[in-house]
Design a protein around this motif. Structure first.
Motif, PDB file in Angstrom:
ATOM      1  N   THR A 196      10.188  -5.947 -14.270  1.00  0.00           N
ATOM      2  CA  THR A 196       9.857  -4.594 -13.816  1.00  0.00           C
ATOM      3  C   THR A 196       8.505  -4.158 -14.359  1.00  0.00           C
ATOM      4  O   THR A 196       7.780  -3.406 -13.718  1.00  0.00           O
ATOM      5  N   SER A 255       5.974  -5.130 -12.048  1.00  0.00           N
ATOM      6  CA  SER A 255       6.618  -4.896 -10.741  1.00  0.00           C
ATOM      7  C   SER A 255       5.714  -5.241  -9.564  1.00  0.00           C
ATOM      8  O   SER A 255       4.604  -4.745  -9.454  1.00  0.00           O
ATOM      9  N   ASN A 256       6.214  -6.087  -8.715  1.00  0.00           N
ATOM     10  CA  ASN A 256       5.476  -6.414  -7.495  1.00  0.00           C
ATOM     11  C   ASN A 256       6.456  -6.977  -6.493  1.00  0.00           C
ATOM     12  O   ASN A 256       7.491  -7.519  -6.853  1.00  0.00           O
ATOM     13  N   PRO A 257       6.128  -6.816  -5.221  1.00  0.00           N
ATOM     14  CA  PRO A 257       7.130  -7.119  -4.196  1.00  0.00           C
ATOM     15  C   PRO A 257       7.243  -8.589  -3.795  1.00  0.00           C
ATOM     16  O   PRO A 257       8.113  -8.917  -2.980  1.00  0.00           O
ATOM     17  N   CYS A 262       5.879 -15.621  -9.349  1.00  0.00           N
ATOM     18  CA  CYS A 262       7.187 -15.234  -8.790  1.00  0.00           C
ATOM     19  C   CYS A 262       7.703 -16.322  -7.865  1.00  0.00           C
ATOM     20  O   CYS A 262       8.870 -16.698  -7.920  1.00  0.00           O
ATOM     21  N   GLY A 274       9.816  -7.229   1.163  1.00  0.00           N
ATOM     22  CA  GLY A 274       9.676  -7.155  -0.286  1.00  0.00           C
ATOM     23  C   GLY A 274      10.848  -7.788  -1.019  1.00  0.00           C
ATOM     24  O   GLY A 274      11.949  -7.928  -0.472  1.00  0.00           O
ATOM     25  N   ARG A 275      10.611  -8.182  -2.260  1.00  0.00           N
ATOM     26  CA  ARG A 275      11.662  -8.811  -3.061  1.00  0.00           C
ATOM     27  C   ARG A 275      11.355  -8.643  -4.537  1.00  0.00           C
ATOM     28  O   ARG A 275      10.201  -8.555  -4.945  1.00  0.00           O
ATOM     29  N   ARG A 276      12.377  -8.599  -5.345  1.00  0.00           N
ATOM     30  CA  ARG A 276      12.201  -8.513  -6.796  1.00  0.00           C
ATOM     31  C   ARG A 276      11.890  -9.888  -7.377  1.00  0.00           C
ATOM     32  O   ARG A 276      12.188 -10.911  -6.775  1.00  0.00           O
ATOM     33  N   PHE A 277      11.381  -9.879  -8.582  1.00  0.00           N
ATOM     34  CA  PHE A 277      11.074 -11.100  -9.336  1.00  0.00           C
ATOM     35  C   PHE A 277      12.338 -11.446 -10.137  1.00  0.00           C
ATOM     36  O   PHE A 277      12.483 -11.069 -11.282  1.00  0.00           O
TER      37      PHE A 277
END
Lengths: 516, 516
Positions: free
Chosen positions: A96, A99-101, A111, A371-374
């Motif tokens: 977080t 944070s990047n998509p 990522c 978009g997606r979380r790491f």
């Protein structure tokens, strides 16, 4: 909040979480609140000027925690565990912080690449064949939000595969291995005929995927005599009936470890049936049980060889039993190109020189959203900290506890095991010697519903009910105990069982009193 | 890791994040790595025994951070901002510490109720009408993963609404306000005829939703003369053509703040067209710009009144410009029952006494998946810490910087603004006095492509290209600068602009040299 403010607030949050875990066993499992408890305590509008952060954080303790059902509690045995480990909390915090998509490689190379590496790690740990490894084969893995998303994504890829198969020899078809080139009229011709299959024990994610796609889902019956596992013959019968009607089977969800009882569908038989139809893809939903493939001695039970032989795709959730905090659903496919073909929509602003040259993976073409979380960092931190052996040891604890619980239930005169323990899950009910042999199924279900209501009314335990549908007998209402939580001890198991026995005896006493 | 181990590792993580932000401006924006950089450095298998956590955490610094594209960097001006604030990092840490999948109320009452409250907070802050408030009307809001998911979810609800509308008077229909009761044959009859609409400037989420649902997406042309906004007449023409062909329009995505140029579709005109068709739902995708509705002086520009009058659903992302770390997409609907009807699949193990009596919301029926993160706490922490005024002040900074940048571009003899600044986004290209008036459009595009390649090759800036398609002129290749980042200062803006000018002059010099 400035950097030093964050240091202070961050330390305080870490301390608060330490306190939470130190005192967790003193809390009740379920939140002791009534609907509306929080809504009533909060203002109807956001404050117009900022509040002191310490006040805000304090409200987490005083307002939020009382309304939390403690999934990390040692006595949480409902649904399935949703374990959060300290390692994954810290991993998530790091993620977080940057944070990047992460929708393509250039968005953050780390990522994408860490996900590639950790998904191959997991494929190997679980024993999935090379076909499912990114580094060696035509397949590979991606982290999705949930097993529901995985089943839906697999269905979309399956639909595309089926439509290509169906239309490649049609006049007007432009299938050439390129992009979306099944013409609209052919899609419209075949799509309404597509049918997906699961069993009556398939998780609602099957029905929901069908709802979302506007396609039919057929729940094939299972039998108690087969341990509620889907058999090949039943599937074949359903498929042949549909084909006779002019329908087109395109997607089968087989479950390895059902939610209700932990049943393992007969992938050997199902795979044989599926392999006879070029239009059908086979998805294995092993949301809960799949992580146990890390244990070599469970692989035969979980039908690993059949999965490797027949599965088009496979899903298991690290965020259930797998020590990684929600969300982290592993989705492996045998043919990544088929998946990408079904999901690639690339406008100018999403192009990058790396993707254009094909040297990198753009994970947005592996999933529904952009978009997606790491999330791979959570797997990386957890698997390195535990090591494969530590991960296996954790799984064995839940299985051992379940075996011991199984003996307690067997020893009880008022309860019976409905299905044999499956890994760390056991399904039981009031029954056995406590009930006269001529007690009707409906009455047995009623008694167990009363037991469930009593258990539901308590806050110190949390179990889930289930209704087992079977082709060969009447519906069976029963109760599940799902073990495997990271903080669950054998003492927790025994104490929960004592509560079940106490409430069970109370139900039986009332019933006998009424009859007398 | 035990509790004290977590305290130590947690403090260390907080310190590391403090260091990261302290030194962030010294890093390049883009990761200076080549494809495969990380894969090459990591072992092919997970370790068999656990490693010391300090080693693992140190690898985040030495292996991961070099491969991160720094979305939090002051000079990140690509795509749109994806802001992470310290407040939302801490909120997310708290959420992960009590990790639970929050699919129904009893799973954790606090997760559901805080989401209800904060979504109503946001509806009020954004000026959405009472119809979209949970507490007062028939609508309400839910937090989804992304704007893609919102557009897809809205499409599913729209399809169900259209099918009910179409079939309610058909023989064989069983529509009665109950659950999924449009018969399969009627679904099969109408579904292939359903068409969704957007413009050529609609985000790829529109095309992707259509791909996923297996339906057609029609991109209606826009004109440069209209600022690339979708007009009612063009939409009406497309719809009428399709209706003549026997197709059924069911879903229109209008964009408030397009990705390419920040254009605001003519919701007034579109709404009028849509209101003439009972089968059409209107979704407003305002993923990026929507948060700026918090500013009263931007509401006319963003067509708030028209949104409130005509929209079936509305989406904006807090995780872009809205100070909340990814993911946190706000999705508001006018009619929550229509949404739930399309997405409810409830097996026995998901029933609860609270949901059965209808006293609580089960958010799983508002979304595609079952499980969900506890995301409202991020909104709660951020909005309370900033206050509405602080939130507005943050938005104004990006808009002001964009106005100042606009002046710099206007003052430059080698560049031209392609579309007027939209909030904090500006689109420009090499042009103006620097190019002879008779320079062909293709050559202008080529020069700007060369400029883009040069900018792409640098690591100290990160901008995105876009290609503008228009009905009234040839395609225009241009470059976007998206401001609004939390750490972006006017000095950052000026320095980035200086880089653009430098590279632009180099392109022009090469071009002139070649011509000479």
């Amino acid at each position: 909040m400035d950097i030093e403010g964050f240091r202070k607030a961050g330390y305080a949050a870490v301390d608060a979480i330490c306190d939470y875990y130190t005192n967790l066993s003193k809390r009740t499992v379920k939140a002791e609140v009534q609907p509306g408890y929080l809504i009533e305590q909060l203002p109807r509008e956001a404050p117009s000027t900022g509040e002191d952060f310490a006040t805000v954080a304090a409200d987490f303790q005083s307002l939020i925690l009382p309304g939390i059902t403690h999934w990390q509690h040692g006595k949480f045995m409902a649904y399935f565990p949703a374990i959060s480990t300290f390692e994954s909390m810290i991993a998530d915090l790091y993620a977080t912080s940057v944070s990047n998509p992460g929708f393509n490689w250039v968005c953050s190379p780390a990522c994408t690449e860490l996900e590639q590496v950790t998904m191959d790690w997991m494929a190997k740990i679980l024993g999935l064949g090379k076909e499912f490894h990114l580094e060696q084969g035509s397949g590979g893995g991606v982290i999705l939000n949930s097993a529901s998303e995985a089943a839906l994504t697999a269905a979309i890829a399956a639909r595309e595969t089926a439509l290509r198969e169906l239309t490649s020899s049609e006049p007007g078809s432009t299938v050439s291995g390129g992009t979306f080139d099944v013409p609209d009229d052919l899609r419209a011709k075949y799509s309404p005929k597509l049918v997906m299959y699961g069993s009556t024990q398939t998780h609602s994610l099957g029905e929901k995927a069908a709802l979302i796609l506007g396609l039919s889902f057929r729940a094939v019956p299972v039998a108690a005599a087969d341990g509620y596992a889907l058999r090949g013959d039943a599937l074949r019968k359903a498929i042949e009936e549909d084909v006779k009607k002019g329908l087109i089977p395109f997607y089968v969800i087989a479950t390895v470890g059902t939610t209700s009882t932990g049943a393992v569908d007969r992938i050997d038989e199902i795979g044989q049936v599926v392999s006879e139809y070029k239009t059908i893809s086979l998805h294995i939903d092993s949301a809960w049980a799949g992580v146990a493939l890390a244990l070599e001695d469970q692989r035969a039970f979980l039908r690993l060889d059949d999965i490797n032989r027949y599965a088009t795709s496979f899903c298991t959730n690290m965020h259930k039993w797998g020590l990684v905090a929600f969300d982290c659903s592993l989705f492996f496919v045998r043919n990544r190109k088929a998946l990408n073909l079904a999901l690639d929509a690339t406008p100018a602003f999403l192009r990058s020189k790396e993707a254009d040259t094909g040297t990198v993976i753009d994970y947005r073409n592996w999933q529904l959203a952009l978009g997606r979380r790491f999330r791979s960092i959570k797997i990386w931190f957890v698997m390195r900290s535990y090591g494969v052996k530590g991960f296996q040891d954790h799984l064995r604890v839940g299985i051992d506890q379940c075996q011991q619980l199984s003996k307690l239930i067997t020893a009880s005169s008022s309860f019976e095991i409905v299905t044999p323990p499956s890994l760390s899950l056991i399904v039981f009910r009031l029954g056995g010697a406590a009930l006269p042999a001529d007690t009707l199924p409906a009455e047995r279900n009623l008694l167990n519903t009363l037991l469930n209501n009593r258990l539901n009314a308590r806050y110190d335990v949390f179990l889930t009910q289930t209704m087992l549908h079977s082709a060969d007998q009447e519906d069976v209402f029963c109760i599940r105990i799902a073990l495997g939580g990271r903080t669950t001890t054998m003492q927790d198991v025994e104490e929960v069982w004592a509560v079940v026995e106490e409430e069970g005896e109370a139900v039986l006493k009332e019933w006998r009193d009424q009859k007398a």
